[in-house]
Design a protein around this motif. Structure first.
Motif, PDB file in Angstrom:
ATOM      1  N   ALA A  46      99.533  62.504  54.173  1.00  0.00           N
ATOM      2  CA  ALA A  46      99.625  61.035  54.248  1.00  0.00           C
ATOM      3  C   ALA A  46      98.396  60.393  53.619  1.00  0.00           C
ATOM      4  O   ALA A  46      98.497  59.373  52.929  1.00  0.00           O
ATOM      5  CB  ALA A  46      99.786  60.579  55.699  1.00  0.00           C
ATOM      6  N   GLY A  47      97.237  60.983  53.849  1.00  0.00           N
ATOM      7  CA  GLY A  47      96.013  60.471  53.226  1.00  0.00           C
ATOM      8  C   GLY A  47      96.007  60.674  51.728  1.00  0.00           C
ATOM      9  O   GLY A  47      95.574  59.799  50.971  1.00  0.00           O
ATOM     10  N   VAL A  48      96.495  61.826  51.283  1.00  0.00           N
ATOM     11  CA  VAL A  48      96.532  62.110  49.842  1.00  0.00           C
ATOM     12  C   VAL A  48      97.415  61.107  49.108  1.00  0.00           C
ATOM     13  O   VAL A  48      97.047  60.612  48.052  1.00  0.00           O
ATOM     14  CB  VAL A  48      97.018  63.557  49.576  1.00  0.00           C
ATOM     15  CG1 VAL A  48      97.292  63.789  48.101  1.00  0.00           C
ATOM     16  CG2 VAL A  48      96.007  64.572  50.091  1.00  0.00           C
ATOM     17  N   VAL A  49      98.584  60.805  49.679  1.00  0.00           N
ATOM     18  CA  VAL A  49      99.507  59.884  48.999  1.00  0.00           C
ATOM     19  C   VAL A  49      99.210  58.427  49.330  1.00  0.00           C
ATOM     20  O   VAL A  49      99.934  57.534  48.899  1.00  0.00           O
ATOM     21  CB  VAL A  49     100.987  60.210  49.313  1.00  0.00           C
ATOM     22  CG1 VAL A  49     101.340  61.614  48.880  1.00  0.00           C
ATOM     23  CG2 VAL A  49     101.331  59.968  50.770  1.00  0.00           C
ATOM     24  N   ALA A  50      98.145  58.196  50.113  1.00  0.00           N
ATOM     25  CA  ALA A  50      97.719  56.844  50.490  1.00  0.00           C
ATOM     26  C   ALA A  50      98.826  56.061  51.191  1.00  0.00           C
ATOM     27  O   ALA A  50      99.080  54.892  50.889  1.00  0.00           O
ATOM     28  CB  ALA A  50      97.191  56.088  49.273  1.00  0.00           C
ATOM     29  N   MET A  51      99.487  56.723  52.143  1.00  0.00           N
ATOM     30  CA  MET A  51     100.485  56.040  52.957  1.00  0.00           C
ATOM     31  C   MET A  51      99.808  54.859  53.648  1.00  0.00           C
ATOM     32  O   MET A  51      98.677  54.987  54.115  1.00  0.00           O
ATOM     33  CB  MET A  51     101.046  57.011  54.005  1.00  0.00           C
ATOM     34  CG  MET A  51     102.055  56.385  54.919  1.00  0.00           C
ATOM     35  SD  MET A  51     102.633  57.582  56.143  1.00  0.00           S
ATOM     36  CE  MET A  51     103.735  56.528  57.062  1.00  0.00           C
ATOM     37  N   PRO A  52     100.448  53.705  53.719  1.00  0.00           N
ATOM     38  CA  PRO A  52      99.846  52.575  54.440  1.00  0.00           C
ATOM     39  C   PRO A  52      99.492  52.966  55.876  1.00  0.00           C
ATOM     40  O   PRO A  52     100.262  53.646  56.557  1.00  0.00           O
ATOM     41  CB  PRO A  52     100.934  51.501  54.399  1.00  0.00           C
ATOM     42  CG  PRO A  52     101.748  51.855  53.192  1.00  0.00           C
ATOM     43  CD  PRO A  52     101.724  53.358  53.110  1.00  0.00           C
ATOM     44  N   LEU A  53      98.311  52.561  56.310  1.00  0.00           N
ATOM     45  CA  LEU A  53      97.751  53.023  57.579  1.00  0.00           C
ATOM     46  C   LEU A  53      98.554  52.579  58.805  1.00  0.00           C
ATOM     47  O   LEU A  53      98.778  53.391  59.718  1.00  0.00           O
ATOM     48  CB  LEU A  53      96.297  52.555  57.691  1.00  0.00           C
ATOM     49  CG  LEU A  53      95.413  53.353  58.623  1.00  0.00           C
ATOM     50  CD1 LEU A  53      95.462  54.839  58.334  1.00  0.00           C
ATOM     51  CD2 LEU A  53      93.980  52.858  58.528  1.00  0.00           C
ATOM     52  N   LEU A  54      98.995  51.342  58.857  1.00  0.00           N
ATOM     53  CA  LEU A  54      99.720  50.871  60.040  1.00  0.00           C
ATOM     54  C   LEU A  54     101.024  51.652  60.259  1.00  0.00           C
ATOM     55  O   LEU A  54     101.273  52.121  61.378  1.00  0.00           O
ATOM     56  CB  LEU A  54      99.976  49.366  59.977  1.00  0.00           C
ATOM     57  CG  LEU A  54     100.649  48.773  61.217  1.00  0.00           C
ATOM     58  CD1 LEU A  54      99.809  49.002  62.476  1.00  0.00           C
ATOM     59  CD2 LEU A  54     100.917  47.285  61.012  1.00  0.00           C
ATOM     60  N   PRO A  55     101.871  51.820  59.236  1.00  0.00           N
ATOM     61  CA  PRO A  55     103.075  52.638  59.449  1.00  0.00           C
ATOM     62  C   PRO A  55     102.729  54.084  59.838  1.00  0.00           C
ATOM     63  O   PRO A  55     103.434  54.691  60.635  1.00  0.00           O
ATOM     64  CB  PRO A  55     103.806  52.594  58.104  1.00  0.00           C
ATOM     65  CG  PRO A  55     103.315  51.356  57.449  1.00  0.00           C
ATOM     66  CD  PRO A  55     101.902  51.171  57.910  1.00  0.00           C
ATOM     67  N   PHE A  56     101.635  54.622  59.286  1.00  0.00           N
ATOM     68  CA  PHE A  56     101.206  55.969  59.652  1.00  0.00           C
ATOM     69  C   PHE A  56     100.892  56.038  61.144  1.00  0.00           C
ATOM     70  O   PHE A  56     101.342  56.951  61.845  1.00  0.00           O
ATOM     71  CB  PHE A  56      99.981  56.385  58.831  1.00  0.00           C
ATOM     72  CG  PHE A  56      99.374  57.669  59.290  1.00  0.00           C
ATOM     73  CD1 PHE A  56      99.941  58.888  58.946  1.00  0.00           C
ATOM     74  CD2 PHE A  56      98.231  57.677  60.091  1.00  0.00           C
ATOM     75  CE1 PHE A  56      99.389  60.085  59.386  1.00  0.00           C
ATOM     76  CE2 PHE A  56      97.672  58.858  60.533  1.00  0.00           C
ATOM     77  CZ  PHE A  56      98.248  60.069  60.180  1.00  0.00           C
ATOM     78  N   ILE A  57     100.137  55.069  61.642  1.00  0.00           N
ATOM     79  CA  ILE A  57      99.751  55.054  63.062  1.00  0.00           C
ATOM     80  C   ILE A  57     100.982  54.875  63.945  1.00  0.00           C
ATOM     81  O   ILE A  57     101.156  55.583  64.947  1.00  0.00           O
ATOM     82  CB  ILE A  57      98.705  53.953  63.328  1.00  0.00           C
ATOM     83  CG1 ILE A  57      97.388  54.298  62.630  1.00  0.00           C
ATOM     84  CG2 ILE A  57      98.490  53.756  64.827  1.00  0.00           C
ATOM     85  CD1 ILE A  57      96.371  53.163  62.611  1.00  0.00           C
ATOM     86  N   LEU A  58     101.857  53.936  63.586  1.00  0.00           N
ATOM     87  CA  LEU A  58     103.048  53.679  64.399  1.00  0.00           C
ATOM     88  C   LEU A  58     103.981  54.887  64.423  1.00  0.00           C
ATOM     89  O   LEU A  58     104.502  55.261  65.482  1.00  0.00           O
ATOM     90  CB  LEU A  58     103.778  52.433  63.902  1.00  0.00           C
ATOM     91  CG  LEU A  58     103.024  51.113  64.067  1.00  0.00           C
ATOM     92  CD1 LEU A  58     103.800  49.968  63.421  1.00  0.00           C
ATOM     93  CD2 LEU A  58     102.728  50.823  65.529  1.00  0.00           C
ATOM     94  N   ALA A  59     104.188  55.514  63.271  1.00  0.00           N
ATOM     95  CA  ALA A  59     105.046  56.703  63.211  1.00  0.00           C
ATOM     96  C   ALA A  59     104.422  57.853  63.996  1.00  0.00           C
ATOM     97  O   ALA A  59     105.128  58.603  64.681  1.00  0.00           O
ATOM     98  CB  ALA A  59     105.280  57.110  61.757  1.00  0.00           C
ATOM     99  N   SER A  60     103.110  57.987  63.910  1.00  0.00           N
ATOM    100  CA  SER A  60     102.419  59.039  64.657  1.00  0.00           C
ATOM    101  C   SER A  60     102.538  58.803  66.155  1.00  0.00           C
ATOM    102  O   SER A  60     102.818  59.737  66.920  1.00  0.00           O
ATOM    103  CB  SER A  60     100.936  59.096  64.259  1.00  0.00           C
ATOM    104  OG  SER A  60     100.795  59.516  62.925  1.00  0.00           O
ATOM    105  N   LEU A  61     102.328  57.561  66.587  1.00  0.00           N
ATOM    106  CA  LEU A  61     102.463  57.242  68.018  1.00  0.00           C
ATOM    107  C   LEU A  61     103.878  57.532  68.513  1.00  0.00           C
ATOM    108  O   LEU A  61     104.059  58.114  69.588  1.00  0.00           O
ATOM    109  CB  LEU A  61     102.117  55.781  68.278  1.00  0.00           C
ATOM    110  CG  LEU A  61     100.643  55.426  68.348  1.00  0.00           C
ATOM    111  CD1 LEU A  61     100.458  53.903  68.348  1.00  0.00           C
ATOM    112  CD2 LEU A  61      99.987  56.040  69.582  1.00  0.00           C
ATOM    113  N   ALA A  62     104.865  57.148  67.727  1.00  0.00           N
ATOM    114  CA  ALA A  62     106.259  57.366  68.134  1.00  0.00           C
ATOM    115  C   ALA A  62     106.599  58.861  68.171  1.00  0.00           C
ATOM    116  O   ALA A  62     107.154  59.349  69.159  1.00  0.00           O
ATOM    117  CB  ALA A  62     107.211  56.631  67.184  1.00  0.00           C
ATOM    118  N   GLY A  63     106.249  59.589  67.121  1.00  0.00           N
ATOM    119  CA  GLY A  63     106.586  61.008  67.053  1.00  0.00           C
ATOM    120  C   GLY A  63     105.827  61.846  68.065  1.00  0.00           C
ATOM    121  O   GLY A  63     106.411  62.631  68.818  1.00  0.00           O
TER     122      GLY A  63
END
Length: 192
Positions: free
Chosen positions: A128-145
């Motif tokens: 996710a960091g390599v492809v520069a995924m937007p941080l907020l969706p990363f955090i929300l998806a991580s919290l949900a998963g």
């Protein structure tokens, strides 16, 4: 041979230790970016030993895991060239390439799935960091998963409680040796 009973008794003893929560947070944080032991191996016995604190443990595990995921994201965004050799050495390279492909196809849904599944979450945090995924969706998806996974484990242990602990204690050696046999057979079948 009562090998697994001894391990089970030790794990249950450790899960009641006064510093167990701190170790759970440490393992949860580090597993999301570089450590190989999943936090479930601590969360499950801790939730089983203290069912009334199971959801508290799940919350600690989730928050620490997502914070560790942010470290993994940072590694991918800022220091991937330093960890790429480790991905090869630790045999995570194919998983990393699969994670990149998933990001191309599904974006943030890949993080959600990786957070819940037994797929190494650390690979997805770095990718996710390599492809520069937007941080907020990363955090929300991580919290949900991660939250779904850890609260499910904690809920099952809380629901089973003392009855499950007694049943596991009774059958842990049979289940342990059965898992060893299945692993050996699987290895022999797949190595042909």
């Amino acid at each position: 041979m009562r090998f697994f009973s001894v391990l089970y008794n030790k794990a249950m003893g450790w899960s009641r230790h006064r510093h167990a929560s701190r170790w759970l947070v440490l393992v949860s944080f580090t597993e999301s970016s570089f450590f190989v032991v999943p936090p479930d191996v601590m969360l499950a016995p801790m939730s089983l030993a203290c069912p009334n604190r199971a959801w508290h443990y799940a919350m600690l595990t989730t928050v620490a895991s997502v914070l560790g995921g942010l470290l993994g994201y940072g590694i991918g965004a800022l220091a991937f060239s330093l960890v790429e050799p480790l991905l090869h050495q630790l045999d995570y390279w194919d998983a990393y390439l699969k994670a990149r492909l998933w990001f191309e196809n599904w974006g943030g849904w890949a993080v959600l799935l990786a957070g819940f599944s037994p797929i190494p979450y650390k690979v997805f945090t770095i990718a996710a960091g390599v492809v520069a995924m937007p941080l907020l969706p990363f955090i929300l998806a991580s919290l949900a998963g991660r939250g779904t996974r850890f609260f499910l484990v904690a809920t099952l242990m809380r629901w089973g409680g003392v009855r499950m602990e007694v049943a596991l204690r009774k059958y842990v050696d049979v289940m342990g040796w059965g898992a060893v046999v299945i692993a050996i057979v699987g290895y022999l079948l797949l190595s042909r």
